[in-house]
Enzyme design. Structure first.
Site, mmCIF file in Angstrom:
data_model
loop_
_atom_site.group_PDB
_atom_site.id
_atom_site.type_symbol
_atom_site.label_atom_id
_atom_site.label_comp_id
_atom_site.label_asym_id
_atom_site.label_seq_id
_atom_site.Cartn_x
_atom_site.Cartn_y
_atom_site.Cartn_z
ATOM 1 N N VAL A 42 0.844 -1.200 0.000
ATOM 2 C CA VAL A 42 0.000 0.000 0.000
ATOM 3 C C VAL A 42 0.879 1.249 0.000
ATOM 4 O O VAL A 42 0.634 2.205 -0.754
ATOM 5 C CB VAL A 42 -0.945 -0.003 1.218
ATOM 6 C CG1 VAL A 42 -1.600 1.365 1.393
ATOM 7 C CG2 VAL A 42 -2.008 -1.079 1.056
ATOM 8 N N HIS A 43 1.923 1.251 0.811
ATOM 9 C CA HIS A 43 2.838 2.395 0.862
ATOM 10 C C HIS A 43 3.562 2.575 -0.470
ATOM 11 O O HIS A 43 3.755 3.703 -0.937
ATOM 12 C CB HIS A 43 3.846 2.214 1.996
ATOM 13 C CG HIS A 43 3.284 2.463 3.356
ATOM 14 N ND1 HIS A 43 2.356 1.629 3.946
ATOM 15 C CD2 HIS A 43 3.509 3.463 4.252
ATOM 16 C CE1 HIS A 43 2.037 2.100 5.147
ATOM 17 N NE2 HIS A 43 2.727 3.208 5.350
ATOM 18 N N ILE A 44 3.958 1.488 -1.077
ATOM 19 C CA ILE A 44 4.651 1.559 -2.369
ATOM 20 C C ILE A 44 3.736 2.146 -3.432
ATOM 21 O O ILE A 44 4.146 3.011 -4.226
ATOM 22 C CB ILE A 44 5.145 0.157 -2.788
ATOM 23 C CG1 ILE A 44 6.308 -0.276 -1.877
ATOM 24 C CG2 ILE A 44 5.592 0.155 -4.246
ATOM 25 C CD1 ILE A 44 6.711 -1.722 -2.048
#
Length: 208
Positions: A42-44
């Site tokens: 999700v962060h990527i």
């Protein structure tokens, strides 16, 4: 909104800057309301690939977690366990993630570093830990799974939205001033280690 009930500090979504500004590193809190799970992938997607989150995080809590969930969209989803993921895995991306999403409260496992501390200080956010071994306790606090996005990432990495009641105990490890208890303890341990090494060396010198 923040309430003190039977000695417990309980924060309810949506969080405002005022709700968390008086929290200090080391405080123990509980959370009611809406949380969303999201970790590495999700962060990527948000930070490196520039994708827009399909859920609103402003005023909600983000939990670094890969929950175990049964059921389907047709039959409905049920939570089995939700234990926090090691937050340091998201450290390099967390500053930009907080800036882009406006999330104010992050829940995970273990400490985080200066990227996160600076973001908490700059954008008004806090990081908390759910003590290890509480995956089943965490699941018992989930009242309902309210949605899922990015399921193509797989169950652990997807964005699971859920409603929780008295999720905790959560220990504040980074507050809005940027104070980081894990970093402080690391420095203290290093100092005490050097003190002990010096004492041991002196004793060895006296007998050699």
């Amino acid at each position: 909104m923040t309430k003190n009930i039977n000695g417990k500090t309980i924060l309810s979504t949506p969080f405002t800057a005022e709700d968390i500004q008086d929290l200090h590193a080391g405080d123990v809190i509980y959370v009611n309301g809406d949380i969303v799970t999201g970790r590495d992938d999700v962060h990527i997607r948000v930070v490196k690939e520039g994708m827009v989150l399909p859920v609103e995080l402003s005023g909600k809590a983000l939990m670094h977690a890969g929950p175990l969930i049964s059921g389907s969209a047709e039959t409905g989803y049920e939570i089995i366990s939700i234990g926090p993921t090691t937050s340091m895995r998201m450290e390099k991306l967390e500053h930009d993630f907080i800036e882009k999403t406006g999330v104010r409260l992050i829940i995970g496992k273990g400490g985080m570093g200066e990227h996160t501390s600076s973001a908490c200080r700059k954008f008004g956010a806090v990081h908390c830990v759910l003590p290890a071994g509480n995956a089943v306790v965490g699941a018992a606090c989930v009242e309902k799974i309210t949605g899922v996005e990015w399921l193509d990432l797989g169950m652990p990495e997807a964005l699971w939205s859920m409603s929780v009641k008295n999720l905790g105990p959560l220990i504040v490890t980074i507050d809005t001033s940027g104070r980081n208890t894990f970093a402080e303890k690391k420095s203290e341990i290093a100092r005490r280690k050097e003190e002990q090494i010096e004492k041991i060396n002196k004793k060895l010198e006296s007998v050699l």
